[in-house]
Design an enzyme around this catalytic site. Structure first.
Site, PDB file in Angstrom:
ATOM      1  N   HIS A   1      -7.873  10.047   3.509  1.00  0.00           N
ATOM      2  CA  HIS A   1      -7.551   9.024   4.497  1.00  0.00           C
ATOM      3  C   HIS A   1      -8.010   9.440   5.897  1.00  0.00           C
ATOM      4  O   HIS A   1      -8.111  10.632   6.189  1.00  0.00           O
ATOM      5  CB  HIS A   1      -6.035   8.775   4.526  1.00  0.00           C
ATOM      6  CG  HIS A   1      -5.519   8.103   3.286  1.00  0.00           C
ATOM      7  ND1 HIS A   1      -4.709   8.736   2.382  1.00  0.00           N
ATOM      8  CD2 HIS A   1      -5.714   6.857   2.806  1.00  0.00           C
ATOM      9  CE1 HIS A   1      -4.411   7.902   1.400  1.00  0.00           C
ATOM     10  NE2 HIS A   1      -5.007   6.747   1.628  1.00  0.00           N
TER      11      HIS A   1
ATOM     12  N   ASP B   1       0.853  -1.201   0.000  1.00  0.00           N
ATOM     13  CA  ASP B   1       0.000   0.000   0.000  1.00  0.00           C
ATOM     14  C   ASP B   1       0.890   1.254   0.000  1.00  0.00           C
ATOM     15  O   ASP B   1       1.771   1.378   0.855  1.00  0.00           O
ATOM     16  CB  ASP B   1      -0.873  -0.047   1.273  1.00  0.00           C
ATOM     17  CG  ASP B   1      -1.951   1.016   1.298  1.00  0.00           C
ATOM     18  OD1 ASP B   1      -2.391   1.456   0.226  1.00  0.00           O
ATOM     19  OD2 ASP B   1      -2.374   1.397   2.421  1.00  0.00           O
TER      20      ASP B   1
ATOM     21  N   ASP C   1      -8.799   0.936   6.008  1.00  0.00           N
ATOM     22  CA  ASP C   1      -7.906   0.817   7.159  1.00  0.00           C
ATOM     23  C   ASP C   1      -8.570   1.373   8.425  1.00  0.00           C
ATOM     24  O   ASP C   1      -8.679   0.700   9.449  1.00  0.00           O
ATOM     25  CB  ASP C   1      -6.587   1.560   6.875  1.00  0.00           C
ATOM     26  CG  ASP C   1      -5.550   1.318   7.960  1.00  0.00           C
ATOM     27  OD1 ASP C   1      -5.806   0.497   8.856  1.00  0.00           O
ATOM     28  OD2 ASP C   1      -4.480   1.940   7.929  1.00  0.00           O
TER      29      ASP C   1
END
Ligand code: G3H
Ligand code: 13P
Ligand code: ZN
Length: 307
Positions: free
Chosen positions: A180, A82, A255
């Site tokens: 993110h 990643d 995540d």
């Protein structure tokens, strides 16, 4: 079964109109939750290793762990790097047996991004491993950002065509409004579906969505009930994820939701059972919540039943 090359999993997903979650792992319990749930739901899955994971647990350790555990399930599993920072990192992943790598040179100007990506594609393709690269940049999208400045970070559809042609990548990460972490913009986090349509019309390889966590209310509640000071987190709405898949998104990175699940479970045991000090009981509760999140994602993305 042995690890599967990423392209094999994602070409099928884009062709058949579902997406495969790519879950970040950092340890044994996260890997167990992903693989046991994928096996139970007959779903293909990606397991990915970030720079932070590599520093925390070691690339070889995680690679060996995932490969060994994946060999004992019967669904296709790809092991993915990643946000690979550079050529050296990609080579390390290839050497460690990864079956998919990302080179993230998206912070460089277009030509440099092409150059760096192409070099990694040549190395990875030489050993049969597929490659993801990113065009555009993920940002924390703020309500008060002017449209021009915001657009400057999103993927340009005609640049995307040139990028894919010039690099020969296997799947493309697009910046279409997500970011993110657990605080995705102010107010309603959004996906620029119109932009995604334009990209997908011209680019036929699988598209990848980063920053896709939903920050589920049930986990936020559990965190707050145990005294966590996490303010007002916000994730991508399930309906936006659902809509993006027929538009060409075939790999969806998660995540943050896993972090919340593992931490919420552990906090629950620690705060409710102050006498408990068996780490297996503490982490085990986190693993239960991880499985629930993995199940929800496999169902949301239509990956369940595809293996
Ligand atoms: O892409 C970002 C992921 O959430 C990984 O973050 O490097 O802190 O593990 P990390
Ligand atoms: P989230 O922070 O939304 O889970 O995104 C993870 C990701 O994109 C990793 O590459
Ligand atoms: Zn990412």
């Amino acid at each position: 079964m042995p690890l599967v090359v990423g392209k094999q999993i994602l070409d099928k997903a884009r062709r058949e109109g579902y997406a495969v979650p790519s879950f970040n792992t950092n340890n044994l319990e996260i890997t167990q939750a992903i693989l046991e749930t994928a096996e139970a739901l007959r779903a293909p899955v990606f397991i990915q290793v970030s720079d932070g994971a590599r520093k925390y647990a070691g690339m070889e350790n995680l690679s060996n762990l995932v490969r060994d555990m994946a060999s004992r399930v019967s669904v296709p599993v790809a092991l993915h790097l990643d946000h690979g920072a550079d050529y050296a990192m990609v080579l390390q992943a290839l050497r460690a047996g990864f079956t998919s790598v990302m080179i993230d040179a998206s912070h460089h100007p277009f030509e440099e991004n092409v150059h760096k990506t192409k070099k990694c594609v040549e190395a990875a393709h030489a050993v049969g491993v597929s490659v993801e690269a990113e065009l555009g940049r993920l940002q924390g999208i703020e309500d008060n950002i002017v449209v021009d400045a915001k657009d400057a970070f999103l993927t340009d559809p005609s640049e995307a065509v040139r990028f894919v042609e010039q690099t020969s990548i296997d799947y493309l990460a697009v910046a279409i409004g997500t970011s993110h972490g657990a605080y995705k913009g102010k107010g309603r986090p959004y996906i620029d579906h119109a932009r995604l349509e334009q990209i997908a019309r011209r680019v036929s390889i699988p598209l990848v969505l980063h920053g896709s966590s939903g920050v589920p209310a049930w986990l936020v509640e559990k965190m707050k009930a145990t005294g966590a000071d996490i303010g007002d987190p916000a994730g991508i709405h399930d309906e936006d994820v659902r809509r993006a898949i027929p538009q060409g998104i075939a790999k969806i990175n998660i995540d943050t939701d896993l972090r919340l699940a593992l931490t919420a479970g552990m906090r629950e045991v620690v705060t409710r059972s102050p006498k408990e000090f068996d780490p297996r009981k503490i982490i085990g509760k986190g693993r239960d919540y991880l499985k629930q999140v993995v199940r929800e994602k496999l169902e949301l993305m239509g990956a369940a039943g595809r293996a």
